[in-house]
Design a protein around this motif. Structure first.
Motif, PDB file in Angstrom:
ATOM      1  N   SER A 103      -2.663  36.087  -4.428  1.00 11.88           N
ATOM      2  CA  SER A 103      -3.104  34.884  -5.047  1.00 11.88           C
ATOM      3  C   SER A 103      -1.950  33.619  -5.001  1.00 11.88           C
ATOM      4  N   PHE A 104      -0.820  34.326  -4.929  1.00 11.55           N
ATOM      5  CA  PHE A 104       0.338  33.237  -4.791  1.00 11.55           C
ATOM      6  C   PHE A 104       0.873  33.008  -3.461  1.00 11.55           C
ATOM      7  N   TYR A 105       0.039  33.348  -2.495  1.00 15.17           N
ATOM      8  CA  TYR A 105       0.451  33.227  -1.201  1.00 15.17           C
ATOM      9  C   TYR A 105      -0.710  32.329  -0.286  1.00 15.17           C
ATOM     10  N   TYR A 106      -1.573  31.723  -1.254  1.00 11.94           N
ATOM     11  CA  TYR A 106      -2.611  30.971  -0.590  1.00 11.94           C
ATOM     12  C   TYR A 106      -1.987  29.981   0.302  1.00 11.94           C
ATOM     13  N   GLY A 107      -2.554  29.844   1.876  1.00 13.58           N
ATOM     14  CA  GLY A 107      -2.157  28.755   2.530  1.00 13.58           C
ATOM     15  C   GLY A 107      -0.911  28.889   3.297  1.00 13.58           C
ATOM     16  N   LYS A 108      -0.103  30.038   2.941  1.00 17.21           N
ATOM     17  CA  LYS A 108       1.332  30.305   3.544  1.00 17.21           C
ATOM     18  C   LYS A 108       1.262  30.991   4.962  1.00 17.21           C
ATOM     19  N   HIS A 109      -0.103  31.449   5.165  1.00 21.45           N
ATOM     20  CA  HIS A 109      -0.284  32.401   6.242  1.00 21.45           C
ATOM     21  C   HIS A 109       0.330  33.672   6.024  1.00 21.45           C
ATOM     22  N   PRO A 110      -0.061  34.370   5.286  1.00 23.86           N
ATOM     23  CA  PRO A 110       0.388  35.834   4.828  1.00 23.86           C
ATOM     24  C   PRO A 110      -0.451  36.489   6.031  1.00 23.86           C
ATOM     25  N   HIS A 111       0.067  37.646   5.959  1.00 25.53           N
ATOM     26  CA  HIS A 111      -0.436  38.536   6.968  1.00 25.53           C
ATOM     27  C   HIS A 111      -2.099  38.598   6.958  1.00 25.53           C
ATOM     28  N   GLN A 112      -2.875  38.229   7.977  1.00 29.88           N
ATOM     29  CA  GLN A 112      -3.976  38.391   8.113  1.00 29.88           C
ATOM     30  C   GLN A 112      -4.926  37.426   7.470  1.00 29.88           C
ATOM     31  N   ARG A 135     -14.559  34.362  -5.538  1.00 27.94           N
ATOM     32  CA  ARG A 135     -13.113  34.957  -5.471  1.00 27.94           C
ATOM     33  C   ARG A 135     -12.596  34.951  -7.049  1.00 27.94           C
ATOM     34  N   VAL A 136     -11.993  36.062  -7.166  1.00 25.58           N
ATOM     35  CA  VAL A 136     -11.434  36.503  -8.663  1.00 25.58           C
ATOM     36  C   VAL A 136     -10.156  35.576  -8.753  1.00 25.58           C
ATOM     37  N   ASP A 137      -9.990  34.385  -9.261  1.00 26.74           N
ATOM     38  CA  ASP A 137      -8.725  33.979  -9.570  1.00 26.74           C
ATOM     39  C   ASP A 137      -8.012  34.188 -10.614  1.00 26.74           C
ATOM     40  N   GLU A 140      -8.850  38.488 -15.884  1.00 25.85           N
ATOM     41  CA  GLU A 140      -9.528  38.603 -17.050  1.00 25.85           C
ATOM     42  C   GLU A 140     -10.916  38.178 -16.718  1.00 25.85           C
ATOM     43  N   LEU A 141     -11.495  37.461 -15.670  1.00 22.17           N
ATOM     44  CA  LEU A 141     -12.762  37.288 -15.177  1.00 22.17           C
ATOM     45  C   LEU A 141     -13.411  38.015 -14.383  1.00 22.17           C
ATOM     46  N   PHE A 142     -12.795  38.970 -13.960  1.00 23.53           N
ATOM     47  CA  PHE A 142     -13.367  40.097 -13.132  1.00 23.53           C
ATOM     48  C   PHE A 142     -14.691  40.937 -13.795  1.00 23.53           C
ATOM     49  N   PRO A 143     -14.308  41.392 -15.143  1.00 27.05           N
ATOM     50  CA  PRO A 143     -15.575  41.872 -15.672  1.00 27.05           C
ATOM     51  C   PRO A 143     -16.967  41.235 -15.438  1.00 27.05           C
ATOM     52  N   PRO A 160     -27.059  40.957  -0.345  1.00 23.65           N
ATOM     53  CA  PRO A 160     -25.675  41.178  -0.551  1.00 23.65           C
ATOM     54  C   PRO A 160     -25.005  40.021  -1.374  1.00 23.65           C
ATOM     55  N   VAL A 161     -24.022  40.453  -2.095  1.00 23.90           N
ATOM     56  CA  VAL A 161     -22.974  39.395  -2.687  1.00 23.90           C
ATOM     57  C   VAL A 161     -21.507  39.802  -2.397  1.00 23.90           C
ATOM     58  N   LEU A 162     -20.633  38.863  -2.272  1.00 18.68           N
ATOM     59  CA  LEU A 162     -19.258  39.131  -2.155  1.00 18.68           C
ATOM     60  C   LEU A 162     -18.427  38.845  -3.262  1.00 18.68           C
ATOM     61  N   ILE A 163     -17.410  39.748  -3.591  1.00 21.62           N
ATOM     62  CA  ILE A 163     -16.401  39.421  -4.389  1.00 21.62           C
ATOM     63  C   ILE A 163     -15.185  39.728  -3.701  1.00 21.62           C
ATOM     64  N   SER A 164     -14.652  38.625  -3.712  1.00 23.85           N
ATOM     65  CA  SER A 164     -13.097  38.661  -2.866  1.00 23.85           C
ATOM     66  C   SER A 164     -12.045  38.566  -3.825  1.00 23.85           C
ATOM     67  N   VAL A 165     -11.256  39.758  -3.641  1.00 25.62           N
ATOM     68  CA  VAL A 165     -10.081  39.995  -4.879  1.00 25.62           C
ATOM     69  C   VAL A 165      -8.889  40.143  -4.173  1.00 25.62           C
ATOM     70  N   PRO A 166      -8.005  38.988  -4.412  1.00 25.45           N
ATOM     71  CA  PRO A 166      -6.625  38.910  -4.060  1.00 25.45           C
ATOM     72  C   PRO A 166      -5.840  40.272  -4.545  1.00 25.45           C
ATOM     73  N   MET A 167      -5.261  40.838  -3.639  1.00 23.80           N
ATOM     74  CA  MET A 167      -4.562  42.024  -3.898  1.00 23.80           C
ATOM     75  C   MET A 167      -3.873  42.155  -5.099  1.00 23.80           C
ATOM     76  N   ASP A 168      -3.132  41.153  -5.440  1.00 26.06           N
ATOM     77  CA  ASP A 168      -2.499  41.235  -6.720  1.00 26.06           C
ATOM     78  C   ASP A 168      -3.362  41.637  -7.870  1.00 26.06           C
ATOM     79  N   MET A 169      -4.630  41.133  -7.799  1.00 24.11           N
ATOM     80  CA  MET A 169      -5.603  41.146  -9.149  1.00 24.11           C
ATOM     81  C   MET A 169      -5.680  42.789  -9.541  1.00 24.11           C
ATOM     82  N   PHE A 170      -5.885  43.411  -8.289  1.00 16.37           N
ATOM     83  CA  PHE A 170      -6.252  44.977  -8.565  1.00 16.37           C
ATOM     84  C   PHE A 170      -5.190  45.580  -9.235  1.00 16.37           C
ATOM     85  N   SER A 171      -3.808  45.247  -9.292  1.00 16.39           N
ATOM     86  CA  SER A 171      -2.568  45.610  -9.583  1.00 16.39           C
ATOM     87  C   SER A 171      -2.198  45.165 -11.034  1.00 16.39           C
TER      88      SER A 171
END
Length: 599
Positions: A103-112, A135-137, A140-143, A160-171
């Motif tokens: 989430s802290f790399y939005y727009g910086k062209h992180p990998h993929q 998108r989970v920003d 705490e809002l994930f649940p 179908p629905v989509l939940i996009s989760v920045p990888m740092d949110m999982f951790s």
């Protein structure tokens, strides 16, 4: 107390009763693989994300609950897109959980990252075909998002629905109290019922109609409306036509089941549905292929009074103006109409001549196919393959089709007697659906025999399904109907342009070519057999069913087009007729003589 979001997510899925998650690894979802390793639910890892989506699609159709796909960002999202879109067009509930860039790399062209038009917005790739994309920003809002996602996927017209989760949110670690709400949220949503006054009005119209028809759509099977449909049909002696996706909603052998309408419908079926005074469409969009491209008086007539019941208000009156349009659950609606009909006409209605007419048509149709269905020539006729499969395969077994004869021919000529035992890729008509769908179907119904009938073109799109079957010991059977071609398109092209360029599989010298699928299967560690004669197939198919392990049959098949008595506007686009102007819908008179057929 704090816990990692990834661990709390797995706990949430288990509490919802999720037993399988389909997906593929990637650096954005590694944090999810750790809790999945120790979970009660099982992670089914595939070799391509489209396979995960197709397997999850079938799994949801069988369980009647939202399935779960876990995938990586970028190519993971785009690889899965076709399977997710297929589920969307077939109204299948699915929750896609996709990893995203930090989430802290939005727009910086992180990998993929995909951000040509907006930063941190690659989840918008799915907007055209999912019911919603989150998108989970904030972790705490994930649940709350999870509860919304499952509810939306399963309610209304499912999808179908989509939940996009920045990888740092999982951790991230958050207080378990944030998931407290999920312990109290109901996991079901009550579907809308048909008001009694509307049920009475519809029942009255059906009773007073001289020639009514019920047109059954794909919503009837997942809503469990088959019993109610059959009861109403029997009480009022009303004939039933159906879409491809409604196959199994009423037994194909029922004396009032007429058949599938539209392009792959027969003249008799389309003749019945186009010459009625009232049509009750239940859970159907009156889509193009089912409606002969909406040509007047071919499958349906503008002189008919249309009544329409659907879970999605956007579908009411979309393609035909309706006298009554109602948003309701098909199961509850049909039950209410039957109750009203019994009050209005307790003795019911008896139409013995109609039943006799339908029975005579079915007998003539089966007789017309008898010779080619019993023909011993080799390569086999598709009709012979279907006949032998039906004679051996249990009626409660599950069949996933694909694209071509195995879908269109099955819908037209293969009797299904139990709801939920045939899985078609109808809306998107995705080639490659069947080989992966059987994996999900078998995991959802381990006590059932599960097979796919699939063309060699469809099977060849992604044969790595066999690796997944071996790794998880999923005992399914692939019947590859091998005609060395994209057969349906080859027939269509030949009928209009008198050649088959780009549709046949062949070597530079012009000789037919395909991988030896039986040998490929053996390389994956799967039992297999290449059929060498028509007489050999039935016994080999029985052996494959009894093996209780993954099994592939490579069946050389003659490329015979599916009979088409209906009309599809693609024919008129390729070979324009005098009554067709730039694809405009023609509500005037349409006659068979002005149209071509791909017979």
């Amino acid at each position: 107390m704090k816990k990692l979001v990834s661990h709390q997510l797995v706990d949430y899925l288990e509490r919802r009763g999720v037993e399988h998650v389909f997906g593929l690894c990637g650096h954005t979802v590694i944090a999810m693989l750790d809790p999945l390793k120790y979970a009660k639910l099982k992670f089914i890892s595939v070799r391509h994300e489209q396979l995960a989506a197709h397997a999850a699609d079938a799994y949801a159709r069988v369980t009647k609950k939202a399935s779960v796909v876990l995938c990586h960002l970028g190519p993971g999202l785009t690889n899965a897109a076709t399977g997710v879109a297929n589920a969307s067009l077939d109204s299948v509930p699915m929750v896609v959980i996709a990893g995203d860039v930090p989430s802290f790399y939005y727009g910086k062209h992180p990998h993929q990252e995909v951000n040509m038009h907006a930063d941190g917005a690659q989840y918008e790739i799915y907007r055209p075909f999912v019911k919603r994309a989150w998108r989970v920003d904030r972790a705490e809002l994930f649940p709350e998002i999870l509860d919304k996602a499952f509810r939306l996927a399963e309610s209304g017209r499912p999808g179908p629905v989509l939940i996009s989760v920045p990888m740092d949110m999982f951790s991230r670690e958050i207080e378990t109290s944030h998931f407290e709400r999920t312990y109290h949220d109901s996991h079901t949503t009550v579907k809308p019922a048909l008001p009694k006054e509307t049920a009475v009005e519809i029942a009255k119209i059906l009773i007073e109609a001289k020639k009514p028809v019920i047109h059954a759509g794909g919503q009837l099977v997942p809503t469990g409306a088959s019993e109610e449909l059959t009861a109403l049909v029997d009480f009022l002696d009303i004939p039933v036509t159906r879409t491809l996706m409604a196959q199994g909603a009423i037994a194909d052998t029922h004396p009032l089941h007429v058949g599938m309408t539209g392009f792959w419908g027969t003249n008799f079926v389309n003749g019945i549905s186009s010459n009625v005074d009232v049509i009750l469409g239940v859970g159907t969009r009156f889509a193009e292929a089912d409606s002969s491209s909406w040509y007047n008086n071919v499958t349906f007539s503008m002189k008919t009074k249309f009544l329409q019941i659907d879970l999605d208000p956007a579908e009411i009156g979309r393609n035909y103006p309706v006298a009554i349009g109602a948003v309701a659950d098909p199961k509850q609606a049909l039950k209410a109409i039957l109750e009203a009909a019994k009050e209005l006409k307790p003795e019911g209605i008896d139409r013995p001549e109609l039943r006799k007419e339908i029975a005579e048509y079915k007998a003539v149709f089966k007789a017309s196919n008898k010779e080619i269905s019993e023909d011993n020539r080799f390569p086999m006729t598709p009709q012979r393959i279907l006949k032998d499969v039906r004679e051996v395969f249990p009626e409660d077994g599950i069949i996933a089709t694909d694209v071509g004869w195995n879908k269109n021919g099955m819908g037209q000529q293969f009797d299904i007697t139990q709801p939920g035992t045939i899985l078609h890729p109808g809306g998107l008509a995705t080639m490659g659906f069947g080989p992966a769908a059987v994996l999900g179907a078998k995991l959802a119904a381990p006590d059932k025999k599960v097979i796919t009938l699939v063309g060699d073109g469809g099977f060849g799109t992604n044969p790595s399904v066999m690796a997944t079957a071996v790794e998880y010991n999923i005992p399914v059977v692939w019947v590859v109907m091998n005609n060395y071609a994209f057969g349906t398109i080859a027939g269509l092209e030949a009928s209009h342009y008198h050649h088959s360029f780009g549709t046949l599989f062949k070597k530079p010298d012009g000789s037919p070519y395909n991988p030896e699928w039986a040998e490929v299967a053996k390389a994956y560690g799967i039992k297999s057999k290449r059929i060498a004669s028509a007489e050999e197939f039935k016994a080999a198919f029985q052996e494959a069913l009894d093996a209780n392990e993954p099994y592939l049959l490579d069946v050389p098949m003659e490329n015979i087009p599916v009979p088409t008595d209906g009309i599809w506007n693609i024919n008129d686009i390729y070979t324009p007729k005098e009554n067709v102007v730039e694809g405009k819908l023609m509500y005037g008179e349409a006659t068979k003589s002005k149209h071509v057929s791909t017979k």
